[in-house]
Design an enzyme around this catalytic site. Structure first.
Site, short mmCIF file in Angstrom:
data_model
loop_
_atom_site.label_atom_id
_atom_site.label_comp_id
_atom_site.label_asym_id
_atom_site.label_seq_id
_atom_site.Cartn_x
_atom_site.Cartn_y
_atom_site.Cartn_z
CG ASP A 1 -1.98 -1.04 1.19
OD1 ASP A 1 -2.53 -1.24 0.10
OD2 ASP A 1 -2.27 -1.65 2.23
CB THR B 1 28.03 -35.34 20.75
OG1 THR B 1 27.85 -36.10 19.55
CG2 THR B 1 28.46 -36.27 21.86
#
Length: 893
Positions: free
Chosen positions: A340, A711
């Site tokens: 817009d 891990t």
């Protein structure tokens, strides 16, 4: 009126057709079968049975159970189910339940997203009033708004919501149409003929369901109710436009099926290979399960979810509230923004920009003050208790402009001297007052559209018309101000046609809504990043084009569609096809925005569309990223959108796109990180199978699980927080067809990082065995002399993969740039994750209780020293590869 006159027509099947609300009022009354006394209560009840209740119909919801099942059989969810089953098979029920919890949490996220369209429609329904004042049987009575029918005569007063689409038959009101048009200024609606060729929402005699009457009183005849109203039509469009999965959602599905196919195929191959070489079935099955576990990235979906969630939090702090996690990634692939103008590109605050007088043109002087003071007298703005102006933004700009030119107007004195007021007429596009003061006597003051005011003048107005056109092309809203001094003792005109005649032009005033200061830089960043910006606005084309040029939209070429409501699909395709053109779509309607979004999607573009009114909801749904205004937007627009701007600022959209690119890059980084470990996890099983068991298995299933879910997880999550690489907004948007996993990524993860890691860890495995005197085929089982050396060797493999993960984590932080460009210590979460995985690994290697569970043994110092070099080797080889690629790219002609 006979009962036959009040019965609506009965076509052969379906509802009665809606009449044309713009036809002459007597014909409209006849078609609707009503009169000045309204409908009878019995006729209204009959029509209610025919037309149904006056409410926005909600689409029936699908069952929660069915939606839940659909989410639980998502391909990646199926992989996680498989991982959970494998965890139970491996005797780790806690892990299995944790994975199930991950599946359920992700399904819940998806279910919440599915309900958004329905919430938007329910919000639309809230705009309808609960009761309406209607004339039935000749008497006013309050009825439930849902019981209104076409032909009802309703009474509209200040503060009331309009209960249905209706045409005014008596009186006049001001209506807040912002929910439909996005324009904040109230519009005047009066009984009378319509405008030829005007859009329906601009017709001066029509009011629409859900809008609010801000002043006046009128009667109106209802011509549409329920789903046949403008509000109902928008709701229907919102429900028909189904939001497609984001590019990331589609790619994750493809990746999931790819991983599933690879995992199952490899498990099956090694199961068959194990049986063929004569291994025990139990051992072979365990090896196959180990391969499946090695190939299933259990942390992939949670890691993606967390990375997107982090992006959402970061954007919220920057003024963009994201309602769907996957939308963060979609922003990164956006290549077209449809925005817009008012309030998004501009400040939504009219200011005085220029003054023109017939005698002096645009030359400044004391005459400016007289022109502005006179125009400020022809206003209705007021001051609140804090002294702030309240009212129409245009009139506020006139009052402020007069004060700035040393011609302030006392608003109380203005009202005291006012003898007559003829409010703004949308058909005439004029407003006038009759004002009296001691200096200039009794005067008529008129302000309005130049083309209308100039018609009321005595004498020629050619130069004024040319000046007005020049100001309009500079992006200004132009008002003409004219006056007429009444003779001493003359009566105040009682009719506006007697007042607004034989006028003398005082001058022209140019008002301007300036662009936000940061928008030009944001547009420039869009162009550098390969994004196109189109303006879709209800404003005048010349004004919008001037704003576009000022902020840099339209470089190198700008095209303006003055009346975009009438544009066809073929013309739209031709406009949007060129890659160097940006377009201003002026005088747009809800269908215009929807057509633009559809056309861009058909061209393969990823579209972000802004909107703030109820009428924008369908387009916000249809765009990949619907962007609603948080300050000026309606509840419906916010519900229908994917992203809400808390500051209504275009620059925030660009910031969000940059953040989306960063999130997407980070998703690819931790996918590279996760995939790089598949090779060193699979190669040990490959060596074992190809050697027909002469080489013992270098890695156990529990050690793989310790890697994948112990891990590996925290460093992967930390990569999702990585800062953007240099040049993120200097590259073009990625093609919508590009997968989250590319061939280059697989080559890098499996071919470079994975292969280097596999060579290193297998080297560590064989080093431990050979120094213990092992030869191929020597027994390493429990009770054999080499058993301890074998356990130490598998521990070296496990610890070697972990240390290779550290090198991979640093390598994966960048895709093109050198690590020094982003800094070694700029991701403290990654450093913390690496510290955790090293401590976790040390605990598994050296803690006696965990040694027995995971089959590990303490590593000698020379082995520790060996695997300590792995991170530098893994990172260094990839850093060298990226340097070669950068050098080659810079030297290419």
């Amino acid at each position: 009126m006979t009962e036959a006159d009040t019965r609506p027509p009965s076509p052969a099947g379906g509802l009665p057709p809606s009449p044309d609300p713009l036809e002459p009022l007597p014909l409209l009354r006849r078609e609707l079968g009503t009169g000045p006394s309204g409908l009878s209560a019995r006729e209204a009840a009959r029509r209610l049975a025919v037309y149904g209740p006056n409410e926005v119909r909600r689409k029936a919801r699908t069952s929660l159970g069915r939606e839940l099942v659909r989410q639980l059989v998502h391909p990646l969810a199926l992989l996680l189910w498989a991982a959970a089953v494998l965890a139970f098979v491996a005797g780790i029920p806690v892990l299995g339940w944790a994975i199930i919890a991950v599946v359920l949490v992700n399904a819940a996220f998806a279910l919440l997203q599915e309900r958004q369209a329905e919430q938007a429609v329910e919000t639309l329904a809230k705009y309808l009033p609960e009761h309406a004042l209607v004339i039935r049987d000749g008497r006013p009575s309050a009825v439930e708004a849902r019981e209104l029918v076409p032909g009802d005569l309703v009474v509209l007063e200040e503060g009331a919501k309009v209960p249905a689409d209706a045409r005014l038959t008596e009186g006049g009101i001001e209506v807040d149409l912002s929910m439909l048009t996005g324009e904040s200024t109230p519009a005047e609606r009066i009984a009378g003929p319509g405008l030829v060729g005007a859009p329906l929402l601009q017709e001066p005699n029509l009011v629409f369901s859900g809008t609010v009457c801000t002043g006046g009183q009128a009667q109106a005849i209802v011509f549409a109710t329920g789903d046949h109203t403008e509000l109902g039509r928008i709701a229907a469009l919102s429900q028909r436009t189904r939001r497609d999965p984001s590019p990331l959602e589609q790619q994750v599905k493809k990746v999931a099926w790819l991983i599933a196919a690879v995992a199952v195929a490899m498990g099956g191959v090694f199961l068959a290979a194990g049986v063929a070489v004569g291994l025990p079935l139990t051992d072979t099955l365990m090896f196959a399960i180990g391969l499946l576990v090695a190939n299933v990235p259990e942390g992939l979906l949670p890691t993606i979810t967390l990375a997107l969630a982090v992006g959402v939090r970061v954007l919220a702090r920057q003024g963009a509230v994201i309602k769907r996690l996957s939308a963060v990634e979609t922003l990164g692939s956006t290549n077209v923004i449809c925005t817009d103008k008012t309030g998004t590109l501009t400040q939504n605050r009219m200011r005085l920009q220029a003054v023109w007088t017939p005698e002096h043109g645009r030359e400044p002087g004391p005459w400016d003050g007289e022109l502005l003071r006179t125009s400020a007298l022809c206003t209705t703005v007021t001051r609140d208790d804090e002294g702030e102006l309240r009212g129409d933004p245009t009139e506020m700009a006139l009052v402020e402009g007069a004060s700035a030119h040393a011609a302030p107007v006392d608003l109380d004195g203005r009202d005291t001297g006012r003898r007559a007021l003829f409010r703004f007429d949308p058909r005439l596009r004029l407003m006038s007052v009759v004002h009296a003061d001691d200096v200039q006597g009794l005067r008529v003051i008129v302000k309005g559209a130049p083309e209308t005011v100039l018609q009321t003048l005595e004498g020629s107005s050619g130069s004024a018309a040319a000046a007005a056109e020049e100001l309009a092309h500079e992006g200004m809203r132009v008002l003409a101000v004219a006056v007429r001094t009444l003779p001493s003792g003359a009566e105040v005109p009682s009719r506006r046609q007697d007042a607004e005649t034989r006028l003398r032009l005082l001058g022209l005033v140019g008002l301007y809504d300036p662009p936000r200061p940061e928008v030009a830089a944001a547009v420039r960043r869009c162009h550098e990043a390969g994004l196109r910006v189109h303006i879709v606005t209800g404003d005048n084309g010349a004004t919008a084009a001037a704003v576009a040029r000022e902020v840099g939209i339209g470089l190198p070429r700008l095209q303006v569609v003055a009346q975009s409501e009438s544009i066809g699909d073929h013309e739209l395709d031709a406009l949007l096809a060129p890659s160097d053109a940006e377009v201003v779509f002026a005088r747009s309607s809800p269908e215009t925005k929807l057509k633009v979004a559809d056309a861009l999607r058909a061209h393969g573009q990823i579209v972000a569309m802004t909107g703030d009114g109820v009428n924008d909801a369908p387009a916000l749904h249809q765009a990949h990223i619907g962007v609603a205004m948080g300050l000026s937007g309606t509840d419906v627009a916010r519900e229908a959108s994917t992203m809400v701007l808390t500051d209504d600022n275009f620059a925030t959209i660009v910031t969000a796109i940059e953040s989306g690119r960063r999130v997407y890059d980070n998703v690819r980084k931790f996918i590279v990180y996760i995939f790089a470990h598949l090779t060193p996890e699979v190669v040990p099983f490959l060596v074992f199978a190809l050697s027909a068991g002469t080489v013992p298995l270098p890695l156990t299933v529990l050690q793989i699980l310790a890697i994948d879910l112990g891990t590996e997880t925290l460093p992967a999550l930390a990569l999702g927080r990585e800062r953007a690489e240099p040049g993120t907004m200097s590259r073009p948007p990625r093609p919508s067809s590009q997968g989250v996993i590319s061939r280059d990524m697989l080559i890098r993860s499996w071919g470079y990082l994975g292969t280097v890691s596999a060579v290193l860890v297998m080297g560590a495995f064989f080093y431990v065995l050979w120094r213990a005197g092992w030869h191929p085929g020597d027994p390493t089982g429990t009770g054999s002399p080499l058993h301890h050396a074998y356990v130490t060797a598998t521990t070296a493999t496990f610890a070697g993969i972990v240390t290779c993960q550290v090198g991979t984590a640093f390598a994966a932080r960048t895709d093109h740039a050198a690590l020094r460009d982003i800094g070694l210590f700029t991701n403290p979460l990654l450093l913390a994750g690496i510290a955790f995985e090293l401590v976790f690994t040390a605990a598994l290697v050296y803690a006696p209780p965990l040694q027995g569970l995971f089959g590990t043994a303490a590593l000698p110092l020379d082995v520790v020293a060996l695997i300590a070099t792995f991170p530098v080797i893994v990172w260094g080889t990839d850093e060298l590869r990226r340097w070669v690629r950068r050098t080659h790219r810079h030297t290419m002609p």
